[in-house]
Design a protein around this motif. Structure first.
Motif, PDB file in Angstrom:
ATOM      1  N   LEU A 161       0.686  -1.215   0.155  1.00  0.00           N
ATOM      2  CA  LEU A 161       0.050   0.039  -0.111  1.00  0.00           C
ATOM      3  C   LEU A 161       0.678   1.204  -0.103  1.00  0.00           C
ATOM      4  O   LEU A 161       1.866   1.287   0.802  1.00  0.00           O
ATOM      5  N   THR A 162       0.576   2.046  -0.674  1.00  0.00           N
ATOM      6  CA  THR A 162       1.203   3.419  -0.950  1.00  0.00           C
ATOM      7  C   THR A 162       0.522   4.506  -0.007  1.00  0.00           C
ATOM      8  O   THR A 162      -0.712   4.485   0.178  1.00  0.00           O
ATOM      9  N   LEU A 163       1.382   5.576   0.138  1.00  0.00           N
ATOM     10  CA  LEU A 163       1.064   6.709   0.912  1.00  0.00           C
ATOM     11  C   LEU A 163       0.349   7.531   0.038  1.00  0.00           C
ATOM     12  O   LEU A 163       0.881   8.347  -1.058  1.00  0.00           O
ATOM     13  N   PRO A 164      -1.113   8.218   0.016  1.00  0.00           N
ATOM     14  CA  PRO A 164      -1.843   8.650  -0.707  1.00  0.00           C
ATOM     15  C   PRO A 164      -1.075  10.165  -0.766  1.00  0.00           C
ATOM     16  O   PRO A 164      -0.991  11.078   0.351  1.00  0.00           O
ATOM     17  N   ASP A 165      -0.977  10.774  -2.016  1.00  0.00           N
ATOM     18  CA  ASP A 165      -0.708  12.354  -2.117  1.00  0.00           C
ATOM     19  C   ASP A 165      -1.971  13.270  -1.436  1.00  0.00           C
ATOM     20  O   ASP A 165      -3.188  12.661  -1.815  1.00  0.00           O
ATOM     21  N   ASN A 166      -1.408  14.091  -0.861  1.00  0.00           N
ATOM     22  CA  ASN A 166      -2.649  14.877  -0.417  1.00  0.00           C
ATOM     23  C   ASN A 166      -3.794  15.587  -1.420  1.00  0.00           C
ATOM     24  O   ASN A 166      -4.540  16.175  -0.919  1.00  0.00           O
ATOM     25  N   LYS A 167      -2.976  15.581  -2.685  1.00  0.00           N
ATOM     26  CA  LYS A 167      -3.691  16.115  -3.566  1.00  0.00           C
ATOM     27  C   LYS A 167      -5.106  15.138  -4.171  1.00  0.00           C
ATOM     28  O   LYS A 167      -6.062  15.620  -4.735  1.00  0.00           O
ATOM     29  N   THR A 169      -8.348  13.278  -3.914  1.00  0.00           N
ATOM     30  CA  THR A 169      -9.575  13.660  -3.387  1.00  0.00           C
ATOM     31  C   THR A 169     -10.442  12.098  -3.204  1.00  0.00           C
ATOM     32  O   THR A 169      -9.920  11.033  -3.949  1.00  0.00           O
ATOM     33  N   ALA A 170     -11.153  12.228  -2.225  1.00  0.00           N
ATOM     34  CA  ALA A 170     -12.249  10.960  -1.909  1.00  0.00           C
ATOM     35  C   ALA A 170     -13.055  10.594  -3.182  1.00  0.00           C
ATOM     36  O   ALA A 170     -13.602  11.506  -3.571  1.00  0.00           O
ATOM     37  N   GLN A 171     -13.095   9.326  -3.293  1.00  0.00           N
ATOM     38  CA  GLN A 171     -13.925   9.046  -4.420  1.00  0.00           C
ATOM     39  C   GLN A 171     -14.604   7.855  -3.987  1.00  0.00           C
ATOM     40  O   GLN A 171     -13.785   6.800  -3.534  1.00  0.00           O
ATOM     41  N   PHE A 172     -16.064   7.576  -3.953  1.00  0.00           N
ATOM     42  CA  PHE A 172     -16.642   6.511  -3.495  1.00  0.00           C
ATOM     43  C   PHE A 172     -17.543   5.546  -4.853  1.00  0.00           C
ATOM     44  O   PHE A 172     -18.507   6.197  -5.225  1.00  0.00           O
ATOM     45  N   PRO A 173     -16.993   4.475  -5.088  1.00  0.00           N
ATOM     46  CA  PRO A 173     -16.292   3.779  -4.354  1.00  0.00           C
ATOM     47  C   PRO A 173     -14.660   4.089  -5.123  1.00  0.00           C
ATOM     48  O   PRO A 173     -14.687   4.945  -6.195  1.00  0.00           O
ATOM     49  N   GLY A 174     -13.579   4.178  -4.442  1.00  0.00           N
ATOM     50  CA  GLY A 174     -12.268   4.407  -4.841  1.00  0.00           C
ATOM     51  C   GLY A 174     -11.821   3.548  -6.080  1.00  0.00           C
ATOM     52  O   GLY A 174     -12.067   2.346  -6.451  1.00  0.00           O
ATOM     53  N   LYS A 175     -11.190   4.279  -7.063  1.00  0.00           N
ATOM     54  CA  LYS A 175     -10.787   3.660  -8.523  1.00  0.00           C
ATOM     55  C   LYS A 175      -9.407   3.343  -8.595  1.00  0.00           C
ATOM     56  O   LYS A 175      -8.969   3.057  -9.472  1.00  0.00           O
ATOM     57  N   GLY A 176      -8.712   3.269  -7.264  1.00  0.00           N
ATOM     58  CA  GLY A 176      -7.251   3.097  -7.281  1.00  0.00           C
ATOM     59  C   GLY A 176      -7.128   2.839  -5.675  1.00  0.00           C
ATOM     60  O   GLY A 176      -7.576   3.306  -4.955  1.00  0.00           O
ATOM     61  N   THR A 177      -5.826   2.368  -5.606  1.00  0.00           N
ATOM     62  CA  THR A 177      -5.399   1.942  -4.101  1.00  0.00           C
ATOM     63  C   THR A 177      -5.282   3.148  -3.366  1.00  0.00           C
ATOM     64  O   THR A 177      -5.834   3.289  -2.259  1.00  0.00           O
ATOM     65  N   GLU A 178      -4.804   4.380  -3.729  1.00  0.00           N
ATOM     66  CA  GLU A 178      -4.737   5.473  -3.250  1.00  0.00           C
ATOM     67  C   GLU A 178      -5.978   6.123  -2.927  1.00  0.00           C
ATOM     68  O   GLU A 178      -6.246   6.660  -1.700  1.00  0.00           O
ATOM     69  N   GLN A 179      -6.857   6.220  -3.673  1.00  0.00           N
ATOM     70  CA  GLN A 179      -8.337   6.562  -3.720  1.00  0.00           C
ATOM     71  C   GLN A 179      -8.872   5.614  -2.585  1.00  0.00           C
ATOM     72  O   GLN A 179      -9.550   6.342  -1.651  1.00  0.00           O
ATOM     73  N   CYS A 180      -8.564   4.573  -2.765  1.00  0.00           N
ATOM     74  CA  CYS A 180      -9.626   3.457  -1.749  1.00  0.00           C
ATOM     75  C   CYS A 180      -9.021   3.841  -0.167  1.00  0.00           C
ATOM     76  O   CYS A 180      -9.858   3.934   0.668  1.00  0.00           O
ATOM     77  N   ILE A 181      -7.654   4.266  -0.116  1.00  0.00           N
ATOM     78  CA  ILE A 181      -7.162   4.667   1.293  1.00  0.00           C
ATOM     79  C   ILE A 181      -7.780   6.035   1.642  1.00  0.00           C
ATOM     80  O   ILE A 181      -8.185   6.185   2.848  1.00  0.00           O
ATOM     81  N   VAL A 182      -7.992   6.801   0.857  1.00  0.00           N
ATOM     82  CA  VAL A 182      -8.715   7.983   1.318  1.00  0.00           C
ATOM     83  C   VAL A 182      -9.991   8.041   1.768  1.00  0.00           C
ATOM     84  O   VAL A 182     -10.533   8.400   2.666  1.00  0.00           O
ATOM     85  N   ALA A 183     -10.603   7.158   0.712  1.00  0.00           N
ATOM     86  CA  ALA A 183     -12.079   6.867   0.875  1.00  0.00           C
ATOM     87  C   ALA A 183     -12.186   6.018   2.467  1.00  0.00           C
ATOM     88  O   ALA A 183     -13.124   6.469   3.046  1.00  0.00           O
ATOM     89  N   GLY A 184     -11.437   5.196   2.436  1.00  0.00           N
ATOM     90  CA  GLY A 184     -11.477   4.513   3.790  1.00  0.00           C
ATOM     91  C   GLY A 184     -11.020   5.144   4.963  1.00  0.00           C
ATOM     92  O   GLY A 184     -11.949   5.198   5.891  1.00  0.00           O
ATOM     93  N   SER A 185     -10.205   6.048   5.183  1.00  0.00           N
ATOM     94  CA  SER A 185     -10.076   6.964   6.098  1.00  0.00           C
ATOM     95  C   SER A 185     -11.271   7.987   6.510  1.00  0.00           C
ATOM     96  O   SER A 185     -11.546   8.125   7.604  1.00  0.00           O
TER      97      SER A 185
END
Length: 255
Positions: A161-167, A169-185
């Motif tokens: 798992l990678t650390l998402p860039d602060n840029k 944004t959340a998307q539901f459902p996430g369409k990539g690993t970083e988006q999924c992490i942001v959406a999950g948090s």
């Protein structure tokens, strides 16, 4: 009278100058910057403040700040659970209760408690604190990791798992690993607030959610419940505590 308010958090130190009911200048420094304590002294001297109130969750920096302000001719009041406060606390180890939670709770009830049974006070910072104030009494609450802490925990404790860039944004459902992490948090934080609202708030109560802290604007985008966003809540609480302490001191001098 000008009052200096110092908010020392886990990520930032913020300085505010108030005069009467007016909030004047404010400064924010990344806590890791080595010169912010020196800047505190410079600001204190220029502000012509004689009194300061400190709300800090970093004890070693609290001591440094008190000494720096003293050298600038400023007397400090440090918020803690061991002092007399303008609120009742039904809490175990009151001396260990964070000064930020104390100031938030007092500020929330002083400004938003009228005609209200209960307040759910949410401070979304490095950690997210969710506290219940009912009829002017602090009843405790819950602490969960903040948004960045959740993301860092996933990154630090997994292989892929990678650390998402602060840029991102959340998307539901996430369409990539970083988006999924942001959406999950975000889902975890908003879900915790909703869960604790259902646990803490009684059906016949009139209650409000008061939202504050560095990540409050992010969470606000996903809150379906009615809430009040106030990122000066801690400052309002600090002023209320200072005014209460000053009044208590005057009353003691009359005796």
């Amino acid at each position: 009278e000008r009052i200096l308010i110092l908010d020392i958090g886990n990520r930032y130190a913020k300085i505010y100058i108030t005069e009467g009911d007016e909030l004047g200048a404010e400064w924010s420094f990344a806590k890791g910057k080595p010169d912010w304590i020196q800047r505190l002294g410079d600001i204190a001297e220029r502000s012509n403040s004689s009194q300061a109130i400190i709300v800090s969750v970093v004890p070693n920096l609290t001591e440094m700040a008190v000494m720096t302000l003293e050298q600038s001719g400023v007397n400090s009041t440090v918020v803690s659970g061991d002092m007399d406060l303008p609120m009742k606390f039904d809490y175990g180890a009151l001396g260990k209760l964070g000064a930020d939670r104390i100031a938030d709770a007092i500020g929330a009830w002083q400004f938003y408690g009228e005609d209200t049974d209960s307040l759910l006070v949410v401070d979304a910072g490095t950690a997210i604190t969710i506290d219940l104030v009912r009829q002017g009494t602090f009843l405790g609450g819950a602490i969960i990791p903040g948004l960045d802490m959740m993301k860092n925990a996933l990154y630090s404790n997994t292989a892929q798992l990678t650390l998402p860039d602060n840029k991102i944004t959340a998307q539901f459902p996430g369409k990539g690993t970083e988006q999924c992490i942001v959406a999950g948090s975000i889902s975890a934080a908003v879900g915790a607030i909703r869960f604790l609202w259902n646990k803490f708030i009684q059906k016949d109560e009139y209650a409000r959610i008061i939202l504050t802290g560095g990540d409050s604007k992010i969470l606000a985008k996903f809150m379906k419940d009615e809430f009040i966003l106030d990122n000066l809540l801690l400052v309002k609480g600090a002023i209320a505590i200072f005014d209460y302490c000053r009044m208590e001191k005057k009353n003691a001098e009359k005796i």
